[in-house]
Design a protein around this motif. Sequence first.
Motif, PDB file in Angstrom:
ATOM      1  N   THR A   1       3.758  -5.708 -50.299  1.00  0.00           N
ATOM      2  CA  THR A   1       2.699  -4.912 -50.928  1.00  0.00           C
ATOM      3  C   THR A   1       3.318  -3.830 -51.803  1.00  0.00           C
ATOM      4  O   THR A   1       2.908  -3.617 -52.951  1.00  0.00           O
ATOM      5  CB  THR A   1       1.788  -4.284 -49.859  1.00  0.00           C
ATOM      6  OG1 THR A   1       1.190  -5.325 -49.074  1.00  0.00           O
ATOM      7  CG2 THR A   1       0.689  -3.453 -50.502  1.00  0.00           C
ATOM      8  N   TRP A   2       4.317  -3.132 -51.252  1.00  0.00           N
ATOM      9  CA  TRP A   2       5.028  -2.128 -52.053  1.00  0.00           C
ATOM     10  C   TRP A   2       5.668  -2.771 -53.276  1.00  0.00           C
ATOM     11  O   TRP A   2       5.595  -2.224 -54.387  1.00  0.00           O
ATOM     12  CB  TRP A   2       6.113  -1.463 -51.198  1.00  0.00           C
ATOM     13  CG  TRP A   2       7.131  -0.722 -52.009  1.00  0.00           C
ATOM     14  CD1 TRP A   2       7.036   0.555 -52.485  1.00  0.00           C
ATOM     15  CD2 TRP A   2       8.390  -1.228 -52.477  1.00  0.00           C
ATOM     16  NE1 TRP A   2       8.160   0.884 -53.217  1.00  0.00           N
ATOM     17  CE2 TRP A   2       9.006  -0.196 -53.228  1.00  0.00           C
ATOM     18  CE3 TRP A   2       9.055  -2.444 -52.327  1.00  0.00           C
ATOM     19  CZ2 TRP A   2      10.252  -0.357 -53.824  1.00  0.00           C
ATOM     20  CZ3 TRP A   2      10.294  -2.607 -52.924  1.00  0.00           C
ATOM     21  CH2 TRP A   2      10.881  -1.571 -53.657  1.00  0.00           C
ATOM     22  N   PHE A   3       6.278  -3.925 -53.073  1.00  0.00           N
ATOM     23  CA  PHE A   3       7.038  -4.542 -54.160  1.00  0.00           C
ATOM     24  C   PHE A   3       6.142  -4.925 -55.332  1.00  0.00           C
ATOM     25  O   PHE A   3       6.484  -4.671 -56.492  1.00  0.00           O
ATOM     26  CB  PHE A   3       7.788  -5.779 -53.648  1.00  0.00           C
ATOM     27  CG  PHE A   3       8.778  -6.319 -54.635  1.00  0.00           C
ATOM     28  CD1 PHE A   3      10.043  -5.772 -54.730  1.00  0.00           C
ATOM     29  CD2 PHE A   3       8.439  -7.355 -55.495  1.00  0.00           C
ATOM     30  CE1 PHE A   3      10.966  -6.245 -55.663  1.00  0.00           C
ATOM     31  CE2 PHE A   3       9.342  -7.842 -56.430  1.00  0.00           C
ATOM     32  CZ  PHE A   3      10.613  -7.283 -56.512  1.00  0.00           C
TER      33      PHE A   3
ATOM     34  N   GLU B   1       5.824  -5.889 -59.788  1.00  0.00           N
ATOM     35  CA  GLU B   1       5.212  -7.123 -60.284  1.00  0.00           C
ATOM     36  C   GLU B   1       4.306  -6.827 -61.486  1.00  0.00           C
ATOM     37  O   GLU B   1       3.323  -6.095 -61.360  1.00  0.00           O
ATOM     38  CB  GLU B   1       4.404  -7.793 -59.173  1.00  0.00           C
ATOM     39  CG  GLU B   1       3.621  -9.023 -59.602  1.00  0.00           C
ATOM     40  CD  GLU B   1       4.481 -10.076 -60.278  1.00  0.00           C
ATOM     41  OE1 GLU B   1       4.140 -10.461 -61.419  1.00  0.00           O
ATOM     42  OE2 GLU B   1       5.492 -10.505 -59.682  1.00  0.00           O
ATOM     43  N   PRO B   2       4.626  -7.379 -62.666  1.00  0.00           N
ATOM     44  CA  PRO B   2       3.821  -7.080 -63.855  1.00  0.00           C
ATOM     45  C   PRO B   2       2.484  -7.815 -63.909  1.00  0.00           C
ATOM     46  O   PRO B   2       1.580  -7.397 -64.638  1.00  0.00           O
ATOM     47  CB  PRO B   2       4.729  -7.533 -65.008  1.00  0.00           C
ATOM     48  CG  PRO B   2       5.590  -8.601 -64.414  1.00  0.00           C
ATOM     49  CD  PRO B   2       5.811  -8.197 -62.983  1.00  0.00           C
ATOM     50  N   SER B   3       2.345  -8.890 -63.160  1.00  0.00           N
ATOM     51  CA  SER B   3       1.134  -9.701 -63.242  1.00  0.00           C
ATOM     52  C   SER B   3       0.044  -9.173 -62.313  1.00  0.00           C
ATOM     53  O   SER B   3       0.231  -9.100 -61.094  1.00  0.00           O
ATOM     54  CB  SER B   3       1.453 -11.157 -62.876  1.00  0.00           C
ATOM     55  OG  SER B   3       0.267 -11.893 -62.674  1.00  0.00           O
ATOM     56  N   THR B   4      -1.099  -8.841 -62.889  1.00  0.00           N
ATOM     57  CA  THR B   4      -2.234  -8.392 -62.081  1.00  0.00           C
ATOM     58  C   THR B   4      -2.697  -9.495 -61.135  1.00  0.00           C
ATOM     59  O   THR B   4      -3.061  -9.234 -59.984  1.00  0.00           O
ATOM     60  CB  THR B   4      -3.399  -7.973 -62.988  1.00  0.00           C
ATOM     61  OG1 THR B   4      -2.959  -6.918 -63.852  1.00  0.00           O
ATOM     62  CG2 THR B   4      -4.587  -7.490 -62.174  1.00  0.00           C
TER      63      THR B   4
ATOM     64  N   GLY C   1       9.247 -13.271 -54.897  1.00  0.00           N
ATOM     65  CA  GLY C   1      10.685 -13.022 -54.904  1.00  0.00           C
ATOM     66  C   GLY C   1      11.387 -13.775 -56.012  1.00  0.00           C
ATOM     67  O   GLY C   1      12.263 -13.227 -56.701  1.00  0.00           O
ATOM     68  N   ALA C   2      11.008 -15.042 -56.213  1.00  0.00           N
ATOM     69  CA  ALA C   2      11.626 -15.852 -57.265  1.00  0.00           C
ATOM     70  C   ALA C   2      11.297 -15.297 -58.646  1.00  0.00           C
ATOM     71  O   ALA C   2      12.156 -15.281 -59.540  1.00  0.00           O
ATOM     72  CB  ALA C   2      11.152 -17.299 -57.144  1.00  0.00           C
ATOM     73  N   ARG C   3      10.066 -14.828 -58.822  1.00  0.00           N
ATOM     74  CA  ARG C   3       9.692 -14.225 -60.103  1.00  0.00           C
ATOM     75  C   ARG C   3      10.535 -12.978 -60.374  1.00  0.00           C
ATOM     76  O   ARG C   3      10.991 -12.752 -61.503  1.00  0.00           O
ATOM     77  CB  ARG C   3       8.199 -13.856 -60.091  1.00  0.00           C
ATOM     78  CG  ARG C   3       7.257 -15.038 -60.276  1.00  0.00           C
ATOM     79  CD  ARG C   3       5.797 -14.631 -60.062  1.00  0.00           C
ATOM     80  NE  ARG C   3       5.397 -13.532 -60.922  1.00  0.00           N
ATOM     81  CZ  ARG C   3       5.003 -13.667 -62.189  1.00  0.00           C
ATOM     82  NH1 ARG C   3       4.978 -14.870 -62.744  1.00  0.00           N
ATOM     83  NH2 ARG C   3       4.628 -12.616 -62.897  1.00  0.00           N
ATOM     84  N   ALA C   4      10.741 -12.179 -59.338  1.00  0.00           N
ATOM     85  CA  ALA C   4      11.538 -10.960 -59.505  1.00  0.00           C
ATOM     86  C   ALA C   4      12.985 -11.296 -59.854  1.00  0.00           C
ATOM     87  O   ALA C   4      13.581 -10.685 -60.753  1.00  0.00           O
ATOM     88  CB  ALA C   4      11.486 -10.128 -58.224  1.00  0.00           C
TER      89      ALA C   4
END
Length: 247
Positions: free
Chosen positions: A167-169, A174-177, A224-227
Amino acid sequence: MTRTRARDDARRRALAGDDSRAASNALLDGLREGRFGPAAWGRFAVDTTARSILEARKRPRAVVEATAVHLAMAALAHPRGRAWVLTSWLMTVTHLGMLEERRTLGAPNLLTIARANLPAASARLGGAVPVLALATDFVDGKLARGTGTVTRFGTQGDYLSDTALWTWFVVTHEPSTAWRAITFAAWAAPVAALAAVSFARGGVVDLPRSAWVRPAAVVEVIIGARAIGRIVSRRRDARLERGGAPT
């Protein structure tokens, strides 16, 4: 009067016993019976504190382990992140009864606790946070099952750690709404709903892990993979810029 006295006696026995679930149910039932009024919350606070102290005194080594891992994470944390570490420590030492017959935290739970505190150390760890989060989430469960050390503490601590961390991350990275909303739906919303139902019913309600954890784990891996993909892309772009800079 007799029924009330019998109920109070049963609650006291549950709070003094070794069954952590029965103790939790007794605490929640007392709140509901008191209609969540100020007196009920006061009694809840007193009984919870007494129960936590009792269970911590039974497990001095677990208290030392919890303190050590939190001190290590506090050393890594940004000053503003130390409140997060302190909150995690308080949550840990007040729920040691959920270790049940175990008297130590053990390696799986220490990994879970460390993962829960990665947000506090994010300024130092940077792009390693999602990698460490995914790695420790994979290892702690495997280790607990492989060593036969699965407990209520570990099971609930695992998904609460993941809920807090992811949730914090997504809020901070995370740029995607859309993916933020999906993560909230996968982690924070079920935890909040489960807590609300448990308080309303006056007893612990468990969500079937297969119905929740598996979809949530998929979301965790995707986030995680997106990050990691964004980190790799930024580093590649930085190398290209350096390579194309005029000499």
